[in-house]
Design an enzyme around this catalytic site. Sequence first.
Site, PDB file in Angstrom:
ATOM      1  N   HIS A  22       0.828  -1.225  -0.006  1.00 50.26           N
ATOM      2  CA  HIS A  22       0.025   0.029  -0.028  1.00 50.26           C
ATOM      3  C   HIS A  22       0.849   1.401   0.044  1.00 50.26           C
ATOM      4  O   HIS A  22       1.744   1.281   0.642  1.00 50.26           O
ATOM      5  CB  HIS A  22      -1.021  -0.062   1.412  1.00 50.26           C
ATOM      6  CG  HIS A  22      -1.344   1.157   1.464  1.00 50.26           C
ATOM      7  ND1 HIS A  22      -1.533   1.924   2.617  1.00 50.26           N
ATOM      8  CD2 HIS A  22      -2.345   1.900   0.535  1.00 50.26           C
ATOM      9  CE1 HIS A  22      -2.392   3.122   2.414  1.00 50.26           C
ATOM     10  NE2 HIS A  22      -2.729   3.174   1.383  1.00 50.26           N
ATOM     11  N   ASP A  30       5.915   6.104 -21.364  1.00 47.37           N
ATOM     12  CA  ASP A  30       6.106   5.884 -22.891  1.00 47.37           C
ATOM     13  C   ASP A  30       7.259   5.515 -23.500  1.00 47.37           C
ATOM     14  O   ASP A  30       8.459   5.586 -22.752  1.00 47.37           O
ATOM     15  CB  ASP A  30       5.709   7.217 -23.605  1.00 47.37           C
ATOM     16  CG  ASP A  30       6.610   8.600 -23.341  1.00 47.37           C
ATOM     17  OD1 ASP A  30       7.694   8.458 -22.951  1.00 47.37           O
ATOM     18  OD2 ASP A  30       5.781   9.830 -23.187  1.00 47.37           O
ATOM     19  N   ASP A  64      -4.999   3.837  -4.605  1.00 47.40           N
ATOM     20  CA  ASP A  64      -4.919   4.272  -3.276  1.00 47.40           C
ATOM     21  C   ASP A  64      -6.283   5.462  -2.984  1.00 47.40           C
ATOM     22  O   ASP A  64      -6.199   6.171  -3.896  1.00 47.40           O
ATOM     23  CB  ASP A  64      -3.554   5.133  -2.734  1.00 47.40           C
ATOM     24  CG  ASP A  64      -3.430   5.331  -1.415  1.00 47.40           C
ATOM     25  OD1 ASP A  64      -4.578   5.164  -0.675  1.00 47.40           O
ATOM     26  OD2 ASP A  64      -2.355   5.291  -0.910  1.00 47.40           O
ATOM     27  N   TYR A 113      10.103  13.310 -13.017  1.00 47.03           N
ATOM     28  CA  TYR A 113      10.850  12.477 -13.098  1.00 47.03           C
ATOM     29  C   TYR A 113      11.615  11.965 -11.411  1.00 47.03           C
ATOM     30  O   TYR A 113      12.117  10.912 -11.335  1.00 47.03           O
ATOM     31  CB  TYR A 113      12.221  13.092 -13.634  1.00 47.03           C
ATOM     32  CG  TYR A 113      11.971  13.281 -15.248  1.00 47.03           C
ATOM     33  CD1 TYR A 113      11.183  12.238 -15.679  1.00 47.03           C
ATOM     34  CD2 TYR A 113      12.671  14.362 -15.794  1.00 47.03           C
ATOM     35  CE1 TYR A 113      11.398  12.405 -17.351  1.00 47.03           C
ATOM     36  CE2 TYR A 113      12.657  14.312 -17.253  1.00 47.03           C
ATOM     37  CZ  TYR A 113      11.768  13.352 -18.072  1.00 47.03           C
ATOM     38  OH  TYR A 113      11.690  13.688 -19.141  1.00 47.03           O
ATOM     39  N   TYR A 131       3.958  12.501 -23.616  1.00 51.42           N
ATOM     40  CA  TYR A 131       3.557  12.897 -22.326  1.00 51.42           C
ATOM     41  C   TYR A 131       2.455  11.427 -21.998  1.00 51.42           C
ATOM     42  O   TYR A 131       1.750  11.586 -21.345  1.00 51.42           O
ATOM     43  CB  TYR A 131       2.558  14.169 -22.242  1.00 51.42           C
ATOM     44  CG  TYR A 131       3.524  15.469 -22.487  1.00 51.42           C
ATOM     45  CD1 TYR A 131       4.286  15.745 -21.411  1.00 51.42           C
ATOM     46  CD2 TYR A 131       3.513  16.103 -23.546  1.00 51.42           C
ATOM     47  CE1 TYR A 131       5.121  16.849 -21.391  1.00 51.42           C
ATOM     48  CE2 TYR A 131       4.461  17.150 -23.814  1.00 51.42           C
ATOM     49  CZ  TYR A 131       5.145  17.312 -22.779  1.00 51.42           C
ATOM     50  OH  TYR A 131       6.091  18.435 -22.768  1.00 51.42           O
ATOM     51  N   ASN A 133       2.864   9.225 -19.922  1.00 48.97           N
ATOM     52  CA  ASN A 133       3.383   8.796 -18.688  1.00 48.97           C
ATOM     53  C   ASN A 133       2.251   8.829 -17.430  1.00 48.97           C
ATOM     54  O   ASN A 133       1.886  10.199 -17.354  1.00 48.97           O
ATOM     55  CB  ASN A 133       4.765   9.467 -18.404  1.00 48.97           C
ATOM     56  CG  ASN A 133       5.752   9.596 -19.575  1.00 48.97           C
ATOM     57  OD1 ASN A 133       6.220   8.482 -19.913  1.00 48.97           O
ATOM     58  ND2 ASN A 133       5.998  10.638 -20.240  1.00 48.97           N
TER      59      ASN A 133
END
Length: 142
Positions: A22, A30, A64, A113, A131, A133
């Site tokens: 958890h 990508d 979550d 990042y 984009y 990701n």
Amino acid sequence: MLRNIDPILSPELLFTLRAMGHGDEIVIADANFPGASMGPDCIRADGSTASEMLKAVLSVMPLDTFVPDPALTMQVVGDAEAVPDAVADFQRIIDRTADNPAKVQGLERFAFYERAANAFAIVQTGERRLYGNIILKKGVIA
């Protein structure tokens, strides 16, 4: 082969998802993402798109519910309010597939990042849309 398990979830990825606890985070990245040099284990999934992988991962992993941002994407450099096609697609998949749908939140490129470098693992897809990701925070299974 297993029943009711998307075949793009490789044995290595299934092991990783099962090992996560958890609050651990996984990155679906990508083809341009620097996954191998980030630090966490990088699982290659070149034959799939980030959207296909997101749908498959959410079919077995809960998001979550204890945090306001269990799904994070990278903001467009120079236009933080822009919503790239990949991100719009991610939101549709989360709305349809996640057990607890959440609004996708954006992070500045270098903050993304940094967060990715601290993730449990990175899944590097063959996604070619810019984009493409997303970072997912694992929830609990009751």
